[in-house]
Design a protein around this motif. Structure first.
Motif, short mmCIF file in Angstrom:
data_model
loop_
_atom_site.label_atom_id
_atom_site.label_comp_id
_atom_site.label_asym_id
_atom_site.label_seq_id
_atom_site.Cartn_x
_atom_site.Cartn_y
_atom_site.Cartn_z
N LYS A 1 5.16 -1.11 20.48
CA LYS A 1 4.07 -0.48 19.76
C LYS A 1 4.57 0.21 18.50
CE LYS A 1 1.28 0.38 23.91
NZ LYS A 1 0.64 1.43 24.75
N GLY A 2 3.70 0.27 17.51
CA GLY A 2 4.08 0.94 16.28
C GLY A 2 2.95 0.92 15.27
N PHE A 3 3.25 1.37 14.06
CA PHE A 3 2.30 1.41 12.97
C PHE A 3 2.85 0.62 11.79
CE2 PHE A 3 1.45 5.14 15.51
CZ PHE A 3 0.07 5.26 15.48
N MET A 4 2.02 -0.18 11.16
CA MET A 4 2.46 -0.92 9.99
C MET A 4 2.81 0.06 8.87
SD MET A 4 0.58 -4.04 7.87
CE MET A 4 0.76 -5.22 9.23
N GLU A 5 3.97 -0.11 8.28
CA GLU A 5 4.35 0.74 7.17
C GLU A 5 3.42 0.46 6.00
OE1 GLU A 5 8.46 0.26 6.31
OE2 GLU A 5 9.11 1.03 8.27
N THR A 6 2.99 1.52 5.34
CA THR A 6 2.01 1.37 4.27
C THR A 6 2.47 0.44 3.15
OG1 THR A 6 1.08 3.55 4.77
CG2 THR A 6 0.60 2.63 2.60
N PRO A 7 3.73 0.54 2.67
CA PRO A 7 4.17 -0.42 1.64
C PRO A 7 4.04 -1.87 2.06
CG PRO A 7 5.70 1.41 1.77
CD PRO A 7 4.78 1.55 2.94
N LEU A 8 4.30 -2.16 3.35
CA LEU A 8 4.15 -3.53 3.84
C LEU A 8 2.68 -3.93 3.82
CD1 LEU A 8 5.14 -6.14 5.16
CD2 LEU A 8 5.03 -4.97 7.39
N ALA A 9 1.80 -3.05 4.29
CA ALA A 9 0.37 -3.36 4.30
C ALA A 9 -0.13 -3.65 2.88
CB ALA A 9 -0.41 -2.20 4.91
N LEU A 10 0.28 -2.84 1.90
CA LEU A 10 -0.17 -3.03 0.53
C LEU A 10 0.37 -4.34 -0.05
CD1 LEU A 10 0.20 0.61 -0.89
CD2 LEU A 10 -1.78 -0.46 0.23
N ARG A 11 1.64 -4.64 0.26
CA ARG A 11 2.21 -5.90 -0.24
C ARG A 11 1.51 -7.10 0.36
NH1 ARG A 11 5.72 -9.55 1.55
NH2 ARG A 11 6.65 -8.36 3.25
N LEU A 12 1.19 -7.04 1.65
CA LEU A 12 0.50 -8.16 2.29
C LEU A 12 -0.88 -8.37 1.68
CD1 LEU A 12 1.50 -7.54 6.01
CD2 LEU A 12 2.32 -9.37 4.52
N LEU A 13 -1.58 -7.29 1.38
CA LEU A 13 -2.89 -7.43 0.73
C LEU A 13 -2.74 -8.05 -0.65
CD1 LEU A 13 -4.58 -4.06 1.76
CD2 LEU A 13 -5.06 -6.34 2.67
N ASP A 14 -1.69 -7.68 -1.37
CA ASP A 14 -1.43 -8.30 -2.68
C ASP A 14 -1.20 -9.80 -2.52
OD1 ASP A 14 -1.64 -5.90 -4.06
OD2 ASP A 14 0.52 -5.49 -4.02
N GLU A 15 -0.40 -10.15 -1.51
CA GLU A 15 -0.11 -11.58 -1.27
C GLU A 15 -1.37 -12.35 -0.91
OE1 GLU A 15 3.13 -13.25 0.94
OE2 GLU A 15 4.16 -11.31 0.96
N ILE A 16 -2.19 -11.76 -0.07
CA ILE A 16 -3.42 -12.42 0.34
C ILE A 16 -4.34 -12.64 -0.85
CG2 ILE A 16 -5.55 -12.12 1.68
CD1 ILE A 16 -3.81 -10.62 3.77
N ALA A 17 -4.47 -11.63 -1.70
CA ALA A 17 -5.32 -11.75 -2.88
C ALA A 17 -4.85 -12.86 -3.80
CB ALA A 17 -5.37 -10.43 -3.63
N GLU A 18 -3.53 -13.04 -3.87
CA GLU A 18 -2.97 -14.10 -4.73
C GLU A 18 -3.03 -15.46 -4.06
OE1 GLU A 18 1.24 -15.15 -7.03
OE2 GLU A 18 0.97 -13.21 -6.05
#
Length: 334
Positions: free
Chosen positions: A55-72
């Motif tokens: 169990k854990g929490f997604m690190e915010t920088p990773l979440a933001l980078r993944l959203l950037d990747e998805i948008a692209e």
């Protein structure tokens, strides 16, 4: 065939040239798999579940980078869900992650049990540009609700949900809203009252059949037209990313049996067109479903067109799929 043989067959060390698959339209970003409830029917947190995943929490920088990747990566406006095996409101940076996704033009939201959706959190969420939100509320009887939603208080959940909906209406913010009920056997007589209670308050009311813990048998398929098994649409339309960046097979993969990749080591595009997903798709195309983790006993592949009718009593359109009944205001049989 041993499990090692199966994995080797799925993802060979060297593979022939393969097709480039169109990017998925649906993404699950599991911000956390921690939860504040222990619902008896949950495939992850129920006391009946013996398996574990870290169990854990997604690190915010990773979440933001993944959203950037998805948008692209995605050619059209993709649908993003910030939930997985846990409660998204437990993530301290949820509003900021929502805000970033909204700024990228993503269709972003999450499903919540609404226990933590107090007035301050509602105000924060509505500032983010969130596209949609769903509330898990099982029935209209507090005793039945609290029996299955272990740790939740029915009155509090309804109060929090209705306050959020009131603030959406008052502010004029455009947010699609949905309430979902997991239908236990003893709640079957409550469905009509449940729909009547919520249909004028949200855009959509959904009723999903209960599945025993660990089961991937969607019971509603027995009531749908009979069709031959086909390769699962989710392998070409969906990507599930756990809190630690690992990538699962689909939304049925609670414990990462698919092991499709690691988004901290590879791009989403590389994973989507990599050996694992390509191998899984090839097995489905050849009808070798039993060689794959999760797929042999699953009927979530069933994706026939919904059966629709207009309910005169409820004054709404009812659409029935293999997954759920959905009720929407007005007449829309398309």
């Amino acid at each position: 065939m041993t499990e090692a043989d199966k994995q080797s067959h799925i993802a060979p060390e060297s593979s022939p040239a393969r097709e480039s698959v169109a990017p998925p339209h649906t993404f699950f970003l599991e911000l956390t798999n921690h939860c504040n409830l222990r619902c008896s029917m949950c495939n992850f947190h129920s006391p009946l579940v013996a398996r574990v995943r870290e169990k854990g929490f997604m690190e915010t920088p990773l979440a933001l980078r993944l959203l950037d990747e998805i948008a692209e990566l995605a050619p059209a406006r993709p649908w993003i869900a910030l939930h997985g095996a846990g409660e998204p409101l437990l993530h301290k940076d949820l509003p900021g992650i929502l805000r970033h996704g909204s700024s990228l033009g993503l269709d972003i939201g999450f499903l919540t049990n609404a226990v933590l959706l107090d007035h301050d959190m509602t105000e924060e969420i509505l500032k983010t540009g969130i596209s949609w939100i769903g509330f898990s509320i099982d029935g209209i009887d507090s005793g039945k609700f609290e029996k299955f939603r272990c740790g939740a208080e029915y009155d509090r959940v309804v109060r929090n949900t209705q306050h959020f909906l009131h603030e959406v209406k008052r502010s004029g913010i455009s947010v699609r809203t949905m309430v979902n009920m997991t239908l236990q056997e003893e709640m079957k007589e409550d469905v009509t009252a449940f729909v009547k209670f919520w249909i004028e308050q949200v855009d959509q009311v959904c009723v999903s059949p209960f599945r025993p813990v660990g089961s991937r048998d969607n019971a509603l398929t027995a009531e749908m037209p009979v069709i031959e098994r086909v390769p699962c649409y989710m392998l070409r339309q969906m990507m599930l990313i756990y809190w630690n960046g690992r990538v699962g097979l689909c939304c049925e993969d609670w414990f990462n049996d698919g092991q499709a990749g690691d988004a901290t080591m590879s791009t989403l595009k590389e994973i989507w067109n990599g050996d694992r997903f390509s191998g899984y798709r090839a097995l489905h195309e050849s009808g070798s479903y039993g060689l794959m983790p999760l797929c042999g006993d699953c009927n979530s592949w069933y994706n026939a067109l919904p059966l629709s009718h207009y309910d005169e009593q409820l004054r709404c359109t009812v659409k029935k799929t293999a997954w759920q009944y959905s009720y929407s205001r007005g007449r829309d049989l398309s």
